[in-house]
Design an enzyme around this catalytic site. Structure first.
Site, PDB file in Angstrom:
ATOM      1  N   CYS A   8       0.546  -5.829  -4.253  1.00 52.90           N
ATOM      2  CA  CYS A   8       1.589  -5.517  -3.127  1.00 52.90           C
ATOM      3  C   CYS A   8       0.915  -5.603  -1.741  1.00 52.90           C
ATOM      4  O   CYS A   8       0.283  -4.474  -1.331  1.00 52.90           O
ATOM      5  CB  CYS A   8       2.396  -4.272  -3.508  1.00 52.90           C
ATOM      6  N   CYS A  44       2.257  -2.726   0.415  1.00 51.72           N
ATOM      7  CA  CYS A  44       1.637  -1.370   0.061  1.00 51.72           C
ATOM      8  C   CYS A  44       0.227  -1.244   0.825  1.00 51.72           C
ATOM      9  O   CYS A  44      -0.072  -0.258   1.315  1.00 51.72           O
ATOM     10  CB  CYS A  44       1.427  -1.391  -1.440  1.00 51.72           C
TER      11      CYS A  44
END
Length: 273
Positions: free
Chosen positions: A175, A178
């Site tokens: 991600c 993230c």
């Protein structure tokens, strides 16, 4: 090829890299099984990789032709040889295919199976960062201090989050938001230690906890107080936005946590440390 051969030779050295040491926060009990110790070390390495990747990509918000990362990946022999070494260890030589194979391995592989790929991925990213900084005139890289974010796994989650104020970052290694938020969370953990504990858990490897918190998007931040959920946030936020969100979630806690940086305070150690 010289750099690739050198990198592959590192795999024969026991304890190569920082994964050979115990994580600074969230470390397993000394009597814990090798499996538990290995999982915590693996999570710590994944967090360090996210910080390194964020350092490479965070300054760039555009993928226009001539992007420094692309120029390094496609034209710098040292970076290309390091990428080749990583590709060889995961069994895919083309970069996108190697990345996909690596992310798939992260979901099911044991720490022992994954550490060689992680070492070589870090080796590649370090070379890429050096090349990018050279192209952009960023100058020498500053030494990075040890991380302040606690490391969570299935085995230590309840003990690490049962007391005090804990912000848990449920993230995945594939991600991009993230990874970009990892430095913001590090700053929060460093500046406000003693008032709040910031912790990380890789969702890919802990399905039981993902189901327990009914998580469907990443990153998801869950704020816990004495083990009970206070609030959650399901998107990327900057450091200042995180501070505002925490203050808004704790309107009755202004006296115990003002949101101002601490002066070297320490997070109270959980009972199992």
């Amino acid at each position: 090829m010289k750099a690739a051969a050198l990198a592959l030779s590192l795999l024969a050295v026991p304890g190569c890299g920082s994964a050979g040491t115990r994580a600074r926060h969230g470390q397993p009990d000394p009597s814990a099984s090798a499996e538990v110790v290995g999982e915590v070390q693996l999570e710590a390495e994944l967090h360090r990789l996210d910080l390194l990747e964020a350092e490479i990509y965070a300054p760039f918000r555009s993928a226009a032709p001539g992007h420094p990362v692309d120029r390094c990946n496609d034209g710098d022999s040292e970076v290309m040889s390091r990428m080749l070494a990583f590709g060889l260890i995961v069994g895919k030589q083309e970069k996108k295919a190697a990345d996909r194979k690596y992310y798939a391995l992260l979901q099911t592989g044991t720490p022992e199976e994954l550490f060689p790929a992680i070492y070589l991925r870090r080796y590649y990213f370090e070379g890429l960062l050096e090349c990018v900084r050279g192209l952009t005139g960023a100058g020498p890289r500053k030494a990075r201090e040890e991380h302040h974010v606690s490391i969570l796994t299935q085995s230590n989650f309840d003990a690490e989050t049962s007391r005090g104020l804990v912000l848990v970052d449920f993230s995945t290694h594939w991600c991009a938001p993230c990874k970009l938020m990892a430095p913001e969370l590090e700053k929060l953990a460093r500046d406000h230690r003693g008032a709040i504990r910031v912790a990380r858990l890789t969702a890919d490897r802990h399905q039981e906890l993902i189901e327990r918190f009914d998580l469907t998007t990443f990153p998801t931040l869950v704020l816990l107080k004495d083990g009970n959920e206070v609030a959650r946030l399901g998107k990327y936020r900057t450091y200042q936005e995180l501070l505002k969100w925490i203050r808004d979630a704790l309107p009755d806690q202004s006296s115990s946590w003002s949101g101002h940086p601490t002066q070297g305070g320490q997070v109270p150690a959980p009972d199992n440390e």
